[in-house]
Design a protein around this motif. Structure first.
Motif, PDB file in Angstrom:
ATOM      1  N   PHE A 220     -12.706  -3.609  -2.655  1.00  0.00           N
ATOM      2  CA  PHE A 220     -11.306  -3.192  -2.949  1.00  0.00           C
ATOM      3  C   PHE A 220     -10.452  -4.605  -3.054  1.00  0.00           C
ATOM      4  CE2 PHE A 220     -12.797   0.147  -0.191  1.00  0.00           C
ATOM      5  CZ  PHE A 220     -12.727   1.197  -1.002  1.00  0.00           C
ATOM      6  N   GLU A 221      -9.358  -4.291  -3.671  1.00  0.00           N
ATOM      7  CA  GLU A 221      -8.258  -5.441  -3.983  1.00  0.00           C
ATOM      8  C   GLU A 221      -6.967  -5.327  -3.340  1.00  0.00           C
ATOM      9  OE1 GLU A 221      -9.367  -8.298  -5.457  1.00  0.00           O
ATOM     10  OE2 GLU A 221     -11.184  -7.564  -6.081  1.00  0.00           O
ATOM     11  N   GLN A 222      -6.258  -6.402  -3.097  1.00  0.00           N
ATOM     12  CA  GLN A 222      -4.806  -6.268  -2.633  1.00  0.00           C
ATOM     13  C   GLN A 222      -4.145  -5.229  -3.354  1.00  0.00           C
ATOM     14  OE1 GLN A 222      -2.487  -9.928  -2.363  1.00  0.00           O
ATOM     15  NE2 GLN A 222      -1.497  -9.096  -0.700  1.00  0.00           N
ATOM     16  N   TYR A 223      -3.369  -4.389  -2.888  1.00  0.00           N
ATOM     17  CA  TYR A 223      -2.570  -3.562  -3.678  1.00  0.00           C
ATOM     18  C   TYR A 223      -3.035  -2.419  -4.420  1.00  0.00           C
ATOM     19  CZ  TYR A 223       0.788  -7.395  -2.875  1.00  0.00           C
ATOM     20  OH  TYR A 223       1.452  -8.520  -2.217  1.00  0.00           O
ATOM     21  N   ASP A 224      -4.299  -2.106  -4.002  1.00  0.00           N
ATOM     22  CA  ASP A 224      -5.283  -0.793  -4.425  1.00  0.00           C
ATOM     23  C   ASP A 224      -4.664   0.418  -3.708  1.00  0.00           C
ATOM     24  OD1 ASP A 224      -6.929  -2.315  -6.228  1.00  0.00           O
ATOM     25  OD2 ASP A 224      -8.625  -1.850  -5.068  1.00  0.00           O
ATOM     26  N   GLY A 225      -4.463   1.502  -4.612  1.00  0.00           N
ATOM     27  CA  GLY A 225      -4.047   2.568  -4.065  1.00  0.00           C
ATOM     28  C   GLY A 225      -5.484   3.429  -3.681  1.00  0.00           C
ATOM     29  N   VAL A 226      -5.865   3.849  -2.537  1.00  0.00           N
ATOM     30  CA  VAL A 226      -7.123   4.303  -1.883  1.00  0.00           C
ATOM     31  C   VAL A 226      -6.482   5.725  -1.202  1.00  0.00           C
ATOM     32  CG1 VAL A 226      -8.026   2.262  -1.925  1.00  0.00           C
ATOM     33  CG2 VAL A 226      -6.945   2.920   0.213  1.00  0.00           C
ATOM     34  N   THR A 227      -7.740   6.333  -0.961  1.00  0.00           N
ATOM     35  CA  THR A 227      -7.583   7.620  -0.267  1.00  0.00           C
ATOM     36  C   THR A 227      -8.438   7.272   0.950  1.00  0.00           C
ATOM     37  OG1 THR A 227      -7.239   9.119  -2.171  1.00  0.00           O
ATOM     38  CG2 THR A 227      -8.024  10.089  -0.175  1.00  0.00           C
ATOM     39  N   ILE A 228      -7.926   7.453   2.293  1.00  0.00           N
ATOM     40  CA  ILE A 228      -8.727   7.534   3.474  1.00  0.00           C
ATOM     41  C   ILE A 228      -8.897   8.887   4.082  1.00  0.00           C
ATOM     42  CG2 ILE A 228      -8.514   6.355   5.597  1.00  0.00           C
ATOM     43  CD1 ILE A 228      -6.737   4.176   4.582  1.00  0.00           C
ATOM     44  N   SER A 229     -10.115   9.070   4.454  1.00  0.00           N
ATOM     45  CA  SER A 229     -10.571  10.456   5.253  1.00  0.00           C
ATOM     46  C   SER A 229     -11.429  10.326   6.307  1.00  0.00           C
ATOM     47  CB  SER A 229     -10.788  11.276   3.979  1.00  0.00           C
ATOM     48  OG  SER A 229     -12.154  10.831   3.620  1.00  0.00           O
ATOM     49  N   GLY A 230     -11.423  11.377   7.146  1.00  0.00           N
ATOM     50  CA  GLY A 230     -12.268  11.092   8.154  1.00  0.00           C
ATOM     51  C   GLY A 230     -11.920  10.634   9.592  1.00  0.00           C
ATOM     52  N   ILE A 231     -10.559  10.252   9.675  1.00  0.00           N
ATOM     53  CA  ILE A 231     -10.098   9.853  11.007  1.00  0.00           C
ATOM     54  C   ILE A 231      -9.808  10.953  11.848  1.00  0.00           C
ATOM     55  CG2 ILE A 231      -8.144   8.294  12.022  1.00  0.00           C
ATOM     56  CD1 ILE A 231      -7.899   7.276   9.392  1.00  0.00           C
ATOM     57  N   LYS A 232     -10.308  10.882  13.282  1.00  0.00           N
ATOM     58  CA  LYS A 232     -10.224  11.784  14.072  1.00  0.00           C
ATOM     59  C   LYS A 232      -8.985  11.700  15.002  1.00  0.00           C
ATOM     60  CE  LYS A 232     -14.191  13.404  12.347  1.00  0.00           C
ATOM     61  NZ  LYS A 232     -14.024  14.739  11.548  1.00  0.00           N
ATOM     62  N   ALA A 233      -8.558  10.694  15.455  1.00  0.00           N
ATOM     63  CA  ALA A 233      -7.540  10.447  16.306  1.00  0.00           C
ATOM     64  C   ALA A 233      -6.431  11.038  15.917  1.00  0.00           C
ATOM     65  CB  ALA A 233      -7.456   9.067  16.688  1.00  0.00           C
ATOM     66  N   ASP A 234      -5.720  11.942  16.690  1.00  0.00           N
ATOM     67  CA  ASP A 234      -4.584  12.741  16.533  1.00  0.00           C
ATOM     68  C   ASP A 234      -3.537  11.884  16.096  1.00  0.00           C
ATOM     69  OD1 ASP A 234      -5.863  14.953  17.239  1.00  0.00           O
ATOM     70  OD2 ASP A 234      -5.024  15.169  19.348  1.00  0.00           O
ATOM     71  N   LEU A 236      -3.750   9.359  14.544  1.00  0.00           N
ATOM     72  CA  LEU A 236      -3.970   8.436  13.170  1.00  0.00           C
ATOM     73  C   LEU A 236      -4.004   9.473  11.952  1.00  0.00           C
ATOM     74  CD1 LEU A 236      -6.337   5.770  14.431  1.00  0.00           C
ATOM     75  CD2 LEU A 236      -3.729   5.477  13.729  1.00  0.00           C
ATOM     76  N   GLN A 237      -3.634  10.714  12.383  1.00  0.00           N
ATOM     77  CA  GLN A 237      -3.707  11.496  11.130  1.00  0.00           C
ATOM     78  C   GLN A 237      -2.958  11.112   9.990  1.00  0.00           C
ATOM     79  OE1 GLN A 237      -6.247  14.279  11.137  1.00  0.00           O
ATOM     80  NE2 GLN A 237      -6.771  12.917  12.643  1.00  0.00           N
ATOM     81  N   ASP A 238      -1.938  10.418  10.113  1.00  0.00           N
ATOM     82  CA  ASP A 238      -0.955  10.144   8.803  1.00  0.00           C
ATOM     83  C   ASP A 238      -1.992   9.346   7.977  1.00  0.00           C
ATOM     84  OD1 ASP A 238       1.079  12.080   9.793  1.00  0.00           O
ATOM     85  OD2 ASP A 238       2.248  10.401  10.540  1.00  0.00           O
ATOM     86  N   LEU A 239      -2.724   8.549   8.483  1.00  0.00           N
ATOM     87  CA  LEU A 239      -3.578   7.840   7.692  1.00  0.00           C
ATOM     88  C   LEU A 239      -4.702   8.421   6.780  1.00  0.00           C
ATOM     89  CD1 LEU A 239      -4.413   4.629  10.035  1.00  0.00           C
ATOM     90  CD2 LEU A 239      -2.425   5.149   8.371  1.00  0.00           C
ATOM     91  N   ASN A 240      -4.901   9.840   6.916  1.00  0.00           N
ATOM     92  CA  ASN A 240      -5.784  10.582   6.395  1.00  0.00           C
ATOM     93  C   ASN A 240      -5.080  10.928   4.909  1.00  0.00           C
ATOM     94  OD1 ASN A 240      -8.351  10.647   7.689  1.00  0.00           O
ATOM     95  ND2 ASN A 240      -7.230  12.183   9.206  1.00  0.00           N
ATOM     96  N   ALA A 241      -4.680  10.000   4.258  1.00  0.00           N
ATOM     97  CA  ALA A 241      -3.991  10.310   2.890  1.00  0.00           C
ATOM     98  C   ALA A 241      -4.067   9.101   1.929  1.00  0.00           C
ATOM     99  CB  ALA A 241      -2.483  10.212   3.351  1.00  0.00           C
ATOM    100  N   SER A 242      -3.399   9.099   0.755  1.00  0.00           N
ATOM    101  CA  SER A 242      -3.285   7.973   0.046  1.00  0.00           C
ATOM    102  C   SER A 242      -2.550   6.933   0.465  1.00  0.00           C
ATOM    103  CB  SER A 242      -2.898   8.598  -1.344  1.00  0.00           C
ATOM    104  OG  SER A 242      -3.547   9.816  -1.847  1.00  0.00           O
TER     105      SER A 242
END
Length: 594
Positions: A220-234, A236-242
């Motif tokens: 990846f590069e700086q300022y890339d728009g990515v989708t994160i998934s698979g985070i289990k901690a309650d 940190l659920q907001d990070l399962n997103a774009s």
């Protein structure tokens, strides 16, 4: 002795010396032809067959053409620049090649190549090729992923205080390393920093989380728009997103978020994925340093969409980067029904067609992008490749015929092609000409050429074309597994077989007039053969009335004395180069008895 006086039969002559091309209708004008094969407007007003074609290359599996500094094409798994093959692992599907600066985007493979990495002799594959999509997950490595609070540049933040109540005092006097407090009195929690000057705790407006794992940031590069998934901690659920990557190294990425304390997720709890992915799109174009695309149907996430997309400014890899700035990506839903059938950039505006409308995008950055929808004859389904621009006019195949679009409303301009229904059109432009190969209802292909400067159609042959490309003064086409040149051929190429067939001659003549003589003024190259046929009174058979062989380059007249008839047709067939300068009819007055 007196002899009876014979009346002189009135006679007149009509000469046609301006030939206006193809017109496949019941009534046609002088100088037009009901049918033809391999004719051209290059010598207008003279009637002449087209020039020879040539074979540029015979690759194993050509699937796409594009013009850069030199002609480029896809051959199986390779991308070829000026006959230099570059292995890219491409599939055998038909390709859509999009130019953006020095780059060529190869779809549907979702790969790119930088043509400037070829110096004429060697291509730097490592620097010059790559994938648009990028993916990471920790399943293969088996390593844990760690989440920690950090600064914008990835430096760790050390939080001294946690709780709902403000710390009463702090002994910290180091202005560069002031104490931090996680305020748990609100949801979500807030990160506050002690201000020595104001003797108060001040909230930090934007907080960042560092996601650490070996190799997580390498793709990846700086300022890339990515989708994160698979985070289990309650927490940190907001990070399962774009998310946007604000900083990175090979082993971590930084995203916006708030975290009370450092957390690790073992790989046995499930893999964590980070993806940068281009949307699934039906058609892709380039406009104003962005890639644009459209999709009707199922998207990558399984949802049914009807949307238009734009990449980040100057970055064709990023379609999901939303930072609130003018360079952001863009996405918008459309209210019209039906599949998208084609897309092109015309006069600086992205155009997205359906069969019954066109969507035109105005604006130059996401905040002022506007989509204007116009109900009109759009691009026919399966004819998205027919879009091509001649000078400033856009041509394409609609359900009702070939249309010309100048930016306001399209106009059907294919009346001369008759009432035949065509489909699966492929078009291209070269100079002032628009080439279009279409399939008729019988399954046969026909290649037509429209000369926009002269306003006339000509029919060439049954060439089935997969794609056209104009490059360096030549028109190229992929047909029958070969890349051919449409406007120039080698001297040893086979001579061109050609034909023209007139409309009904004499059917509009009143007062029992008939044609007593037809004279053709023409010239032929040496070894050219021309045969002239006549059909009388709509009979099925054609009769040979004249055969000529070229023995020198002079021009001459060919007299033809047709049978006495009510009306007739002429067909002129030839093999080799020839030019017809005029056709003259001598018309005489008949009687009701003869």
């Amino acid at each position: 002795m007196k002899y009876p006086k014979l009346k002189v039969i009135p006679a007149s002559r009509q000469m046609v010396d301006t030939f206006k091309g193809y017109n496949h209708n019941l009534r046609i004008g002088d100088g037009e032809f009901f049918d033809m094969k391999n004719m051209t407007s290059d010598y207008y007003p003279v009637l002449s067959p087209r020039g020879k074609r040539g074979v540029y290359a015979s690759p194993a599996s050509p699937t796409g053409l594009i013009a850069k500094d030199a002609l480029c094409y896809v051959d199986g798994s390779k991308f070829v620049i000026n006959e230099y093959p570059i292995e890219m692992g491409l599939n055998d599907e038909p390709k859509q090649l999009i130019s953006m600066g020095a780059y060529v985007i190869i779809m549907p493979d979702r790969k790119w190549i930088n043509t400037q990495c070829w110096d004429g002799n060697v291509f730097d594959v490592e620097k010059g090729t790559g994938d648009i999509d990028a993916h990471f997950d920790n399943a293969k490595s088996g390593l844990d992923v760690t989440f920690s609070l950090c600064t914008l540049d990835g430096a760790d933040r050390i939080v001294k205080y946690h709780g709902a109540n403000e710390p009463n005092e702090t002994a910290n006097t180091d202005l560069e390393n002031l104490d931090l407090w996680i305020d748990e009195s609100s949801t979500p929690h807030a990160l506050k920093q002690y201000s020595a000057s104001s003797k108060a705790w001040v909230q930090i407006a934007t907080t960042y989380i560092k996601i650490s794992c070996q190799g997580i940031g390498a793709a990846f590069e700086q300022y890339d728009g990515v989708t994160i998934s698979g985070i289990k901690a309650d927490e940190l659920q907001d990070l399962n997103a774009s998310m946007v990557i604000w900083a990175k190294s090979d082993d971590y990425i930084v995203v916006v978020g708030i975290l009370d304390e450092t957390i690790s997720q073992p790989v046995d709890m499930g893999a964590i994925s980070v993806d940068r992915k281009m949307p699934s799109m039906d058609f892709i174009i380039e406009s104003e340093n962005r890639l644009w695309g459209c999709k009707y149907g199922e998207a990558n996430n399984g949802q049914i969409v009807n949307e238009i997309y734009a990449s980040k400014l100057g970055d064709f890899k990023n379609w999901n980067c939303f930072m609130g700035v003018s360079t952001d990506s863009y996405a918008a839903s459309c209210g019209t029904d039906g599949q998208f059938t084609g897309a092109i950039t015309h006069m600086g505006y992205p155009l997205f067609f359906k069969e019954n409308c066109v969507h035109k995008v105005y604006g130059n950055y996401p905040a002022n992008f506007q989509i204007q929808t116009t109900a009109c004859s759009g691009v026919q389904k399966d004819s998205g490749k027919s879009l091509a621009i001649v000078n400033t006019t856009l041509f394409y195949k609609s359900v009702s015929g070939v249309c010309a679009y100048d930016g306001s409303l399209p106009t059907v301009m294919s009346y001369a092609l008759g009432n035949e229904a065509y489909s699966e059109a492929v078009g291209g432009s070269h100079g002032n000409k628009y080439y279009i190969s279409m399939k008729d209802v019988s399954g046969n292909y026909n290649l037509f050429v429209y000369d926009a400067a002269k306003g006339m159609w000509h029919k060439e042959d049954d060439l089935q074309v997969d794609c056209f490309c104009s490059c360096r003064g030549e028109m190229y086409a992929i047909s029958n597994g070969e890349i051919i040149t449409m406007t120039s051929g080698t001297p040893d190429a086979d001579p061109v077989e050609w034909m023209v067939e007139t409309g009904e001659i004499g059917i509009n003549s009143p007062d029992m007039k008939y044609i007593s003589r037809i004279t053709l003024r023409m010239s032929m190259d040496i070894d050219t053969e021309v045969v002239i046929y006549a059909q009388y009174d709509s009979r099925d058979e054609w009769e040979i009335v004249c055969t000529m062989h070229g023995t020198d380059l002079r021009s001459f007249s060919i007299p033809i004395r047709p049978m006495r008839c009510d009306h007739m047709k002429l067909r002129i067939e030839g093999v080799g180069a020839a030019k017809i300068y005029s056709i003259t009819k001598t018309i005489e007055q008949g009687s009701e008895l003869s």
